[in-house]
Design a protein around this motif. Structure first.
Motif, PDB file in Angstrom:
ATOM      1  N   PHE A  45      38.189  34.308  41.253  1.00  0.00           N
ATOM      2  CA  PHE A  45      36.841  33.854  40.588  1.00  0.00           C
ATOM      3  C   PHE A  45      35.961  34.735  41.445  1.00  0.00           C
ATOM      4  CE2 PHE A  45      33.029  31.654  39.668  1.00  0.00           C
ATOM      5  CZ  PHE A  45      33.014  31.866  38.321  1.00  0.00           C
ATOM      6  N   GLN A  46      34.721  35.233  41.012  1.00  0.00           N
ATOM      7  CA  GLN A  46      33.714  35.714  41.574  1.00  0.00           C
ATOM      8  C   GLN A  46      32.295  35.305  40.874  1.00  0.00           C
ATOM      9  OE1 GLN A  46      34.439  39.857  41.909  1.00  0.00           O
ATOM     10  NE2 GLN A  46      35.212  39.734  44.031  1.00  0.00           N
ATOM     11  N   LEU A  47      31.211  35.250  41.574  1.00  0.00           N
ATOM     12  CA  LEU A  47      30.080  34.987  40.661  1.00  0.00           C
ATOM     13  C   LEU A  47      29.211  36.147  41.770  1.00  0.00           C
ATOM     14  CD1 LEU A  47      28.291  33.048  39.308  1.00  0.00           C
ATOM     15  CD2 LEU A  47      27.434  32.091  41.224  1.00  0.00           C
ATOM     16  N   TRP A  48      28.453  36.977  40.664  1.00  0.00           N
ATOM     17  CA  TRP A  48      27.716  38.093  41.151  1.00  0.00           C
ATOM     18  C   TRP A  48      26.159  37.982  40.420  1.00  0.00           C
ATOM     19  CZ3 TRP A  48      29.378  42.414  43.410  1.00  0.00           C
ATOM     20  CH2 TRP A  48      30.597  42.460  43.839  1.00  0.00           C
ATOM     21  N   ARG A  49      25.121  38.590  41.229  1.00  0.00           N
ATOM     22  CA  ARG A  49      24.032  38.660  40.608  1.00  0.00           C
ATOM     23  C   ARG A  49      23.613  40.186  40.303  1.00  0.00           C
ATOM     24  NH1 ARG A  49      20.800  37.224  44.576  1.00  0.00           N
ATOM     25  NH2 ARG A  49      20.396  39.445  45.245  1.00  0.00           N
ATOM     26  N   ASP A  50      23.257  40.500  39.099  1.00  0.00           N
ATOM     27  CA  ASP A  50      23.232  41.872  38.591  1.00  0.00           C
ATOM     28  C   ASP A  50      21.696  42.385  39.239  1.00  0.00           C
ATOM     29  OD1 ASP A  50      21.065  41.227  36.654  1.00  0.00           O
ATOM     30  OD2 ASP A  50      22.496  41.584  34.984  1.00  0.00           O
ATOM     31  N   PRO A  51      21.485  43.626  38.821  1.00  0.00           N
ATOM     32  CA  PRO A  51      20.026  44.189  39.316  1.00  0.00           C
ATOM     33  C   PRO A  51      18.940  43.660  38.604  1.00  0.00           C
ATOM     34  CG  PRO A  51      21.711  45.888  39.345  1.00  0.00           C
ATOM     35  CD  PRO A  51      22.190  44.783  38.439  1.00  0.00           C
ATOM     36  N   ASP A  52      19.100  42.917  37.440  1.00  0.00           N
ATOM     37  CA  ASP A  52      18.014  42.220  36.615  1.00  0.00           C
ATOM     38  C   ASP A  52      17.946  40.745  36.968  1.00  0.00           C
ATOM     39  OD1 ASP A  52      17.664  45.051  35.282  1.00  0.00           O
ATOM     40  OD2 ASP A  52      19.110  44.589  33.956  1.00  0.00           O
ATOM     41  N   GLY A  53      18.612  40.572  37.945  1.00  0.00           N
ATOM     42  CA  GLY A  53      18.450  38.993  38.426  1.00  0.00           C
ATOM     43  C   GLY A  53      19.110  38.341  37.711  1.00  0.00           C
ATOM     44  N   HIS A  54      20.190  38.566  36.810  1.00  0.00           N
ATOM     45  CA  HIS A  54      21.299  37.538  36.017  1.00  0.00           C
ATOM     46  C   HIS A  54      22.367  37.194  36.773  1.00  0.00           C
ATOM     47  CE1 HIS A  54      18.853  39.558  32.684  1.00  0.00           C
ATOM     48  NE2 HIS A  54      18.632  38.274  32.428  1.00  0.00           N
ATOM     49  N   ALA A  55      22.947  35.951  36.745  1.00  0.00           N
ATOM     50  CA  ALA A  55      24.380  35.598  37.368  1.00  0.00           C
ATOM     51  C   ALA A  55      25.527  35.876  36.252  1.00  0.00           C
ATOM     52  CB  ALA A  55      24.255  34.248  37.706  1.00  0.00           C
ATOM     53  N   TRP A  56      26.498  36.534  36.990  1.00  0.00           N
ATOM     54  CA  TRP A  56      27.710  36.781  36.013  1.00  0.00           C
ATOM     55  C   TRP A  56      28.759  36.287  36.695  1.00  0.00           C
ATOM     56  CZ3 TRP A  56      28.025  40.307  31.682  1.00  0.00           C
ATOM     57  CH2 TRP A  56      27.010  41.096  31.574  1.00  0.00           C
ATOM     58  N   GLY A  57      29.536  35.503  35.898  1.00  0.00           N
ATOM     59  CA  GLY A  57      31.046  34.900  36.354  1.00  0.00           C
ATOM     60  C   GLY A  57      31.960  35.915  36.259  1.00  0.00           C
ATOM     61  N   ALA A  58      33.000  36.114  37.068  1.00  0.00           N
ATOM     62  CA  ALA A  58      34.112  37.094  36.701  1.00  0.00           C
ATOM     63  C   ALA A  58      35.385  36.485  37.043  1.00  0.00           C
ATOM     64  CB  ALA A  58      33.759  38.170  37.782  1.00  0.00           C
ATOM     65  N   HIS A  59      36.296  36.627  36.236  1.00  0.00           N
ATOM     66  CA  HIS A  59      37.937  36.324  36.430  1.00  0.00           C
ATOM     67  C   HIS A  59      38.504  37.615  36.621  1.00  0.00           C
ATOM     68  CE1 HIS A  59      41.287  33.655  34.985  1.00  0.00           C
ATOM     69  NE2 HIS A  59      41.998  34.640  35.493  1.00  0.00           N
ATOM     70  N   VAL A  60      38.776  38.074  38.066  1.00  0.00           N
ATOM     71  CA  VAL A  60      39.328  39.276  38.320  1.00  0.00           C
ATOM     72  C   VAL A  60      40.736  38.983  38.448  1.00  0.00           C
ATOM     73  CG1 VAL A  60      39.177  41.072  40.149  1.00  0.00           C
ATOM     74  CG2 VAL A  60      37.291  39.367  39.768  1.00  0.00           C
ATOM     75  N   TYR A  61      41.564  40.165  37.754  1.00  0.00           N
ATOM     76  CA  TYR A  61      43.028  40.140  37.659  1.00  0.00           C
ATOM     77  C   TYR A  61      43.388  40.345  38.929  1.00  0.00           C
ATOM     78  CZ  TYR A  61      47.671  42.092  37.061  1.00  0.00           C
ATOM     79  OH  TYR A  61      48.984  42.017  37.003  1.00  0.00           O
ATOM     80  N   LYS A  62      44.439  39.827  39.471  1.00  0.00           N
ATOM     81  CA  LYS A  62      45.227  40.090  40.766  1.00  0.00           C
ATOM     82  C   LYS A  62      46.650  39.783  40.425  1.00  0.00           C
ATOM     83  CE  LYS A  62      45.598  38.841  45.701  1.00  0.00           C
ATOM     84  NZ  LYS A  62      45.334  37.982  46.525  1.00  0.00           N
ATOM     85  N   GLY A  63      47.627  40.677  40.641  1.00  0.00           N
ATOM     86  CA  GLY A  63      49.152  40.811  40.226  1.00  0.00           C
ATOM     87  C   GLY A  63      49.771  41.353  41.202  1.00  0.00           C
ATOM     88  N   THR A  64      51.055  41.466  41.099  1.00  0.00           N
ATOM     89  CA  THR A  64      51.857  42.214  42.029  1.00  0.00           C
ATOM     90  C   THR A  64      51.585  43.710  41.763  1.00  0.00           C
ATOM     91  OG1 THR A  64      53.539  42.273  40.262  1.00  0.00           O
ATOM     92  CG2 THR A  64      53.749  40.366  41.977  1.00  0.00           C
TER      93      THR A  64
END
Length: 196
Positions: free
Chosen positions: A100-119
């Protein structure tokens, strides 16, 4: 009711869940323009249910009415994203090794991310995101943080000044362990990533 980090932690002990209720009208899925190869906006708009578990729990019910949150879906071999724009609560569950990640884009908005990670690899957007002016505010690799029959459920509460990310280990719909509770102070200016 205003949802803050304390509310999420307290209510998660009684019941915390997502239910799409077959509400496909509340579902958004589209390729993310910034990350066309790895990123997809994939989430349900949700109504927050504070009547769950006799008024003690917290539910994320898919809905196009009274939207108060977004629930980020899992995408196989992709990073699923949702923006905290009209809502300030982002959630995602079913983690058993993804990130799980939390990002800020160049326009100042927060984004949540569910990043796939597998074998078979990881749908990491770090290099692309940073090259396009995005700032990583928080990252949690859930590998090894769960247990048999358990999942990790994450809720990010994005306030005007601070953003709280709460990660809980869930068993039978209830938080049995607080895996992480991290506050990103002054998230609109923050430049130091919290990597867990």
């Amino acid at each position: 009711m205003t949802i803050n980090a304390d509310t999420v932690v307290a209510r998660g002990k009684h019941l915390i869940y997502f239910n799409n209720q077959g509400a496909n009208a509340a579902w958004t899925t589209r390729t993310h323009a910034t990350f066309p190869n790895k990123g997809v906006e994939d989430f349900y708009s949700c109504q927050l249910n504070t009547n769950a578990a006799n008024g003690l729990g917290l539910g994320f019910n898919a809905s196009i009415e009274n939207v108060g949150a977004k629930y980020i879906n899992f995408q196989d071999q992709k990073t699923a994203l949702a923006k905290a724009d009209t809502v300030k609560v982002l959630a995602s569950g079913g983690f058993s090794g993804c990130i799980f990640q939390l990002w800020r884009d160049p326009d100042g908005h927060a984004w949540g991310a569910h990043v796939y990670k597998g074998t078979d690899g990881c749908a990491d957007i770090n290099q692309q995101a940073k090259a396009r002016g995005w700032t990583l505010l928080y990252s949690l690799d859930t590998k090894g943080k769960g247990a048999a029959g358990r999942e990790i459920f994450v809720v990010a509460v994005v306030g005007d000044k601070n953003a709280d990310v709460i990660a809980m280990r869930i068993h039978n719909g209830k938080s049995e362990k607080l895996v992480d509770w991290h506050t990103v102070y002054n998230w609109q200016q923050e430049h130091i990533a919290a990597i867990k």
